[in-house]
Design an enzyme around this catalytic site. Structure first.
Site, PDB file in Angstrom:
ATOM      1  N   GLY A 242      71.027  27.180  42.613  1.00  0.00           N
ATOM      2  CA  GLY A 242      70.625  25.875  43.065  1.00  0.00           C
ATOM      3  C   GLY A 242      71.827  25.295  43.965  1.00  0.00           C
ATOM      4  O   GLY A 242      72.085  26.128  44.406  1.00  0.00           O
TER       5      GLY A 242
ATOM      6  N   ASP B  41      78.266  23.558  50.500  1.00  0.00           N
ATOM      7  CA  ASP B  41      79.983  23.409  50.827  1.00  0.00           C
ATOM      8  C   ASP B  41      79.809  23.379  52.317  1.00  0.00           C
ATOM      9  O   ASP B  41      79.209  24.714  52.929  1.00  0.00           O
ATOM     10  CB  ASP B  41      81.193  23.010  50.107  1.00  0.00           C
ATOM     11  CG  ASP B  41      81.324  25.246  50.195  1.00  0.00           C
ATOM     12  OD1 ASP B  41      81.637  25.303  50.880  1.00  0.00           O
ATOM     13  OD2 ASP B  41      80.920  25.302  48.969  1.00  0.00           O
TER      14      ASP B  41
ATOM     15  N   CYS C 251      73.495  29.890  47.651  1.00  0.00           N
ATOM     16  CA  CYS C 251      73.119  29.261  46.532  1.00  0.00           C
ATOM     17  C   CYS C 251      73.484  29.376  45.208  1.00  0.00           C
ATOM     18  O   CYS C 251      74.440  30.317  45.580  1.00  0.00           O
ATOM     19  CB  CYS C 251      71.610  30.731  46.091  1.00  0.00           C
ATOM     20  SG  CYS C 251      70.705  29.468  44.402  1.00  0.00           S
ATOM     21  N   SER C 252      73.241  28.526  44.192  1.00  0.00           N
ATOM     22  CA  SER C 252      74.519  28.688  43.271  1.00  0.00           C
ATOM     23  C   SER C 252      73.697  28.505  42.031  1.00  0.00           C
ATOM     24  O   SER C 252      74.350  26.774  41.779  1.00  0.00           O
ATOM     25  CB  SER C 252      76.544  28.243  43.693  1.00  0.00           C
ATOM     26  OG  SER C 252      76.335  28.676  42.333  1.00  0.00           O
TER      27      SER C 252
ATOM     28  N   GLU D 208      43.847  22.672  46.376  1.00  0.00           N
ATOM     29  CA  GLU D 208      45.272  22.637  47.134  1.00  0.00           C
ATOM     30  C   GLU D 208      45.103  23.323  48.553  1.00  0.00           C
ATOM     31  O   GLU D 208      46.750  23.046  48.907  1.00  0.00           O
ATOM     32  CB  GLU D 208      45.453  23.249  45.536  1.00  0.00           C
ATOM     33  CG  GLU D 208      45.895  22.021  44.684  1.00  0.00           C
ATOM     34  CD  GLU D 208      46.029  22.566  43.364  1.00  0.00           C
ATOM     35  OE1 GLU D 208      46.613  21.610  42.128  1.00  0.00           O
ATOM     36  OE2 GLU D 208      46.018  23.750  42.992  1.00  0.00           O
TER      37      GLU D 208
ATOM     38  N   LYS E 107      68.750  35.797  49.460  1.00  0.00           N
ATOM     39  CA  LYS E 107      69.188  34.558  49.239  1.00  0.00           C
ATOM     40  C   LYS E 107      70.681  34.943  48.522  1.00  0.00           C
ATOM     41  O   LYS E 107      70.540  35.760  47.570  1.00  0.00           O
ATOM     42  CB  LYS E 107      67.908  33.918  48.266  1.00  0.00           C
ATOM     43  CG  LYS E 107      68.685  33.271  47.145  1.00  0.00           C
ATOM     44  CD  LYS E 107      67.204  32.272  46.544  1.00  0.00           C
ATOM     45  CE  LYS E 107      67.509  31.803  45.360  1.00  0.00           C
ATOM     46  NZ  LYS E 107      66.605  30.938  45.320  1.00  0.00           N
ATOM     47  N   TRP E 108      71.852  34.301  48.792  1.00  0.00           N
ATOM     48  CA  TRP E 108      72.872  35.212  47.628  1.00  0.00           C
ATOM     49  C   TRP E 108      73.252  34.463  46.973  1.00  0.00           C
ATOM     50  O   TRP E 108      73.947  33.067  46.980  1.00  0.00           O
ATOM     51  CB  TRP E 108      73.900  35.094  49.016  1.00  0.00           C
ATOM     52  CG  TRP E 108      74.769  35.454  48.021  1.00  0.00           C
ATOM     53  CD1 TRP E 108      76.042  35.111  47.214  1.00  0.00           C
ATOM     54  CD2 TRP E 108      76.251  36.684  48.930  1.00  0.00           C
ATOM     55  NE1 TRP E 108      77.576  35.709  47.291  1.00  0.00           N
ATOM     56  CE2 TRP E 108      77.322  36.688  48.398  1.00  0.00           C
ATOM     57  CE3 TRP E 108      76.144  37.505  49.702  1.00  0.00           C
ATOM     58  CZ2 TRP E 108      78.160  37.912  48.174  1.00  0.00           C
ATOM     59  CZ3 TRP E 108      76.938  38.603  50.574  1.00  0.00           C
ATOM     60  CH2 TRP E 108      77.742  38.535  49.546  1.00  0.00           C
ATOM     61  N   ASP E 109      73.545  34.419  45.627  1.00  0.00           N
ATOM     62  CA  ASP E 109      73.615  33.959  44.251  1.00  0.00           C
ATOM     63  C   ASP E 109      74.563  33.377  43.370  1.00  0.00           C
ATOM     64  O   ASP E 109      75.005  34.560  43.853  1.00  0.00           O
ATOM     65  CB  ASP E 109      72.459  33.834  43.554  1.00  0.00           C
ATOM     66  CG  ASP E 109      71.812  32.564  42.232  1.00  0.00           C
ATOM     67  OD1 ASP E 109      72.549  31.914  42.515  1.00  0.00           O
ATOM     68  OD2 ASP E 109      70.645  32.704  41.649  1.00  0.00           O
TER      69      ASP E 109
ATOM     70  N   ASP F  69      63.245  37.577  44.443  1.00  0.00           N
ATOM     71  CA  ASP F  69      63.905  36.850  43.711  1.00  0.00           C
ATOM     72  C   ASP F  69      64.612  37.513  43.046  1.00  0.00           C
ATOM     73  O   ASP F  69      64.708  38.954  43.040  1.00  0.00           O
ATOM     74  CB  ASP F  69      63.471  35.302  43.014  1.00  0.00           C
ATOM     75  CG  ASP F  69      64.368  34.107  42.781  1.00  0.00           C
ATOM     76  OD1 ASP F  69      65.917  34.701  41.783  1.00  0.00           O
ATOM     77  OD2 ASP F  69      64.726  33.312  43.765  1.00  0.00           O
ATOM     78  N   ASP F  70      65.071  37.590  41.667  1.00  0.00           N
ATOM     79  CA  ASP F  70      65.617  38.226  40.662  1.00  0.00           C
ATOM     80  C   ASP F  70      64.742  39.026  39.966  1.00  0.00           C
ATOM     81  O   ASP F  70      64.040  38.704  39.890  1.00  0.00           O
ATOM     82  CB  ASP F  70      66.569  37.202  39.682  1.00  0.00           C
ATOM     83  CG  ASP F  70      67.248  38.446  38.669  1.00  0.00           C
ATOM     84  OD1 ASP F  70      68.104  38.756  39.008  1.00  0.00           O
ATOM     85  OD2 ASP F  70      67.826  36.438  37.694  1.00  0.00           O
TER      86      ASP F  70
HETATM   87  C1  DGJ Z   1      69.624  30.123  40.063  1.00  0.00           C
HETATM   88  C2  DGJ Z   1      68.548  30.302  41.657  1.00  0.00           C
HETATM   89  O1  DGJ Z   1      69.031  29.055  41.845  1.00  0.00           O
HETATM   90  C3  DGJ Z   1      67.403  30.845  41.054  1.00  0.00           C
HETATM   91  O2  DGJ Z   1      66.567  29.739  42.198  1.00  0.00           O
HETATM   92  C4  DGJ Z   1      67.191  31.948  41.057  1.00  0.00           C
HETATM   93  O3  DGJ Z   1      67.256  32.647  42.210  1.00  0.00           O
HETATM   94  C5  DGJ Z   1      67.460  32.525  40.027  1.00  0.00           C
HETATM   95  N1  DGJ Z   1      68.867  31.904  40.116  1.00  0.00           N
HETATM   96  C6  DGJ Z   1      67.268  34.007  39.114  1.00  0.00           C
HETATM   97  O4  DGJ Z   1      68.867  33.908  38.443  1.00  0.00           O
END
Ligand code: DGJ
Length: 732
Positions: A529, A534, A526-527, A614, A476-478, A366-367
């Site tokens: 979350g 849409d 993703c934005s 777990e 993952k395109w945020d 991720d980021d």
């Molecule tokens: C918002 C995303 O919804 C999260 O899952 C994560 O990727 C963060 N941004 C990272 O900055």
């Protein structure tokens, strides 16, 4: 035949619905019917004419005061026509007022589905029972044409609409509002169901009665947004989950939107839906066309559940293009909630090693892997791998992960720029900021002007370069803020109102180029979350991160609301740690697993920090998901009990179309001393078949489909807070 034209009467049929319009003797295109499938009777006999005071009369009706567009049901009402209700088009042809008046010009029909240049839209394959109707309207005086597009998907009870405005007038036309659809109902006793929310609490279902006046939903944020969703349902008062009539309206667009439902002076309702027009002003030069995004309308005569299943199936077949829609989605682990920005290559490889032991399929980084990015104040735009932080190249990291038997995915946030970035230092003009004025920041970042060709080219170049540098199977395109002022340096003052839409077109252009070059890439939207969940996004991304809220119990409502308008295979959902990072709630790992299995399943925690017990449980969850993925991805989805209405438990089910198997999941949301017994009933099975039923893997016995659907099964007593169980019924 989906489209039947008889003189001036246009009747569109799907399996269970009929839509009709008629050109009247003045040349106005009236709307005459939408509802349960019927015949080709001319339903304009249902329209009543009367002299209604203060309602204007068009010139073509001179001498007849009973003819007013102010109450007639129309296909594409325009502002300035003496119709004072919400309208579809505001077009200034040169006089400085919106005085366009449209009449029928011509039509054509063809097999297959129209497409929209640069915009997502539903599609048809050769041989699909899909037809298109185009109706051309023209201003009575000037050569401004409005092309109404109708796509008729017979098998899915779906009709799409879009609009193209064509300027052949020889002078500039100013458009300040273009709605994609209008639907006039003769009935006022209608409810609207819509999906409001917030960051970490998206798509909460709310049902309200329409009232005299305007019910309005919109996003002015440049994205479809967390706060409202471009999907609404209009339902009869007595419609419920399993019975009754309703219509769903989805805007296939990822920018701001506007929905209005107006109950008028004579108890009729008009619904319009389209792009956000709050800040919209588009100059259409002579010879140019403007295309509005598509609206997809779905009819159900079998309640809200039937509506959702039609939409799920219709979108699956005719909107989602990714080859991943047919493949089992990778069970992934994402490092965001595990590490946030604090990681290096070793930390990632440790997580991947644990993931491999538990039979997961992918690690998503991720980021924080690029530029100078150890917090969210810097680095966006600098899409160059931070090898110092990783301790290796991306190629090496990805290779090591692949060697463990996992594939590798990567996070991007292409549309953004940090002021503390090399990109900003080189190109401050690329940010959407009015020169010399203070910017509005969101998450301390600025938004790139996606209308610029140089920005679009830069993003393509950086994305392609990173993609080519390593084995990356998923992106993952945020997008982590709303647009404030949509300003573009390259446009003159009078054209700034085009920027919001041009932004979305730029976004789609980059996504399209990415997928054209890497057709097998799994793109996840993703934005922050689910701020851009849409139908437009589904055209590019078969799955979308549904919410930054990973708490299983809050997710029940978010998933429930999302399921009305979107296939659950598109709902990306992960198991995370407890206490939950967003709300501190503690839930059993089992419940977190069951809840996340509702959608595209994964984990978002440091697997290495789990106890041995777990870890064993995770293995079972992964095995369960992989065993039943066909049901979860392709099965019919049933909302069995609503988290908004039932305080004790929420239940949902997946059943395969042939009634061979079903999986029904239950999450308890409250505990009681001396509790009342609860029963859940299956849906979608065959009454005459016999099923072997298990609960959480333990055999429960053999039951007929009739018993499971009519009698149901008794729920076990919950033994702890937020306990859960999963029933599985398989044909014997
Ligand atoms: C918002 C995303 O919804 C999260 O899952 C994560 O990727 C963060 N941004 C990272 O900055």
């Amino acid at each position: 035949m989906g489209i039947i034209v008889n003189g001036s009467l246009f009747t569109l049929h799907t399996k269970n619905s009929t839509y009709q319009m008629k050109v009247d003797d003045k040349g106005v295109l009236l709307h005459t019917y939408y509802g349960k499938r019927t015949d080709e009777t001319d339903y304009s006999y249902l329209i009543s004419f009367a002299d209604r005071g203060f309602s204007g009369n068009i010139a073509a009706a001179r001498g007849d005061r009973t003819y007013s567009l102010d109450y007639l049901p129309q296909e594409f009402p325009v502002c300035g026509s003496g119709d004072y209700r919400v309208s579809c088009l505001n077009a200034d042809l040169g006089a400085g007022v919106n005085d366009c008046l449209l009449f029928f010009d011509s039509y054509r029909t063809y097999r297959g589905k129209y497409s929209l240049e640069g915009l997502p839209a539903m599609f048809a394959e050769d041989g699909d029972p899909v037809e298109t109707l185009e109706i051309l309207l023209k201003d009575y005086k000037d050569d401004l044409y409005v092309r109404l597009l109708y796509g008729v998907f017979e098998d899915h009870d779906m009709i799409t609409r879009s609009v193209m405005i064509e300027n052949k007038t020889g002078q500039d036309v100013k458009l300040s509002r273009v709605m994609s659809t209008c639907l006039d109902f003769s009935d006022k006793d209608l409810d609207m169901i819509h999906f409001y929310g917030k960051h970490a609490g998206e798509r909460q279902a709310e049902r309200l009665s329409l009232f005299h006046g305007i019910t309005e939903l919109r996003s002015t944020r440049g994205t479809s947004s967390h706060q409202h969703n471009p999907f609404v349902i209009v339902a009869k008062k007595d419609t419920n989950e399993n019975m009754g009539e309703c219509l769903g309206f989805s805007l296939v667009y990822s920018g701001g939107f506007h929905v209005q439902a107006e109950t008028d002076q004579i108890d009729q309702v008009r619904l319009v839906m389209g792009m956000d027009d709050s800040d919209f002003l588009w100059t259409l030069y002579p010879g140019e066309e403007f295309t509005a995004p598509e609206v997809c309308m779905t009819y159900s005569g079998s309640g809200l559940g039937g509506l959702s299943r039609s939409i799920h199936d219709g979108f699956y077949r005719h909107l989602i293009r990714s080859p991943w829609k047919d493949k089992r989605r990778p069970v992934l682990v994402n490092n965001w909630e595990a590490t946030y920005f604090s990681f290096d290559g070793k930390v990632l490889l440790d997580i991947a090693r644990e993931a491999a032991k538990m039979d997961l399929d992918m690690l998503v980084l991720d980021d924080g892997w690029f530029g100078k990015r150890d917090d969210d104040y810097s680095g966006l735009g600098d899409w160059f791998v931070n090898e110092k932080k990783l301790g290796c190249s991306l190629k090496e990291l990805s290779a090591q992960i692949h060697e463990m038997g996992l594939s590798f995915g990567l996070w991007f946030e292409p549309e953004m720029i940090s002021e503390d970035s090399d990109l900003y230092r080189a190109h401050p003009e690329w940010a959407m900021v009015v020169p010399g004025r203070e910017p509005i920041r969101g998450r301390s970042q600025l938004v790139l002007d996606m209308s610029r060709e140089d920005v679009v080219e830069y993003l393509k170049e950086r994305l392609f370069d990173i993609m080519d540098s390593a084995d990356i199977r998923y992106i993952k395109w945020d997008m982590n803020r709303s647009l404030a002022l949509a300003y573009g340096e390259l446009f003159p003052r009078e054209r700034q109102g085009e920027l919001r839409h041009r932004y979305v077109l730029g976004l789609y252009e980059v996504m399209e180029a990415l997928l054209a070059r890497y057709p097998n890439l799994l793109l996840e939207g993703c934005s922050g979350g689910g701020g851009r969940f849409d139908a437009g996004m589904l055209y590019y991304a078969p799955q979308i991160w549904c919410s930054d809220n990973t708490d299983a119990i809050e997710r029940l409502k978010i998933h429930y609301g999302t399921s009305f308008g979107y296939p659950m295979s598109a709902v990306s959902a992960h198991v995370s740690v407890c206490p939950n990072e967003q709300n501190g709630r503690v839930t059993p790992l089992k419940t977190r697993g069951i809840c996340a299995m509702q959608g595209a399943f994964g984990y978002e925690l440091d697997l290495g920090k789990m106890t041995e017990a777990e870890k064993e449980e995770v293995k079972v969850q992964v095995k369960t998901f992989k065993k039943h993925y066909r049901l979860f991805q392709f099965g019919d989805y049933y909302r069995i009990s609503s988290p908004f209405e039932n305080g004790d438990f929420t239940a949902w089910e997946y059943a395969d179309r042939e009634g061979k198997e079903a999986c029904l999941s239950v999450v308890f949301t409250d505990l009681h001393g001396n509790p009342a017994p609860h029963i859940v009933k299956f849906e979608g099975l065959c009454k005459e078949k016999r099923y072997e039923v298990s609960r959480d893997g333990e055999p429960l016995g053999e039951f007929s489909g009739a018993a499971l659907m009519n009698g149901g099964l008794l729920l076990p007593m919950p033994r702890e807070n937020y306990d859960s169980c999963q029933f599985y019924a398989c044909e014997k």
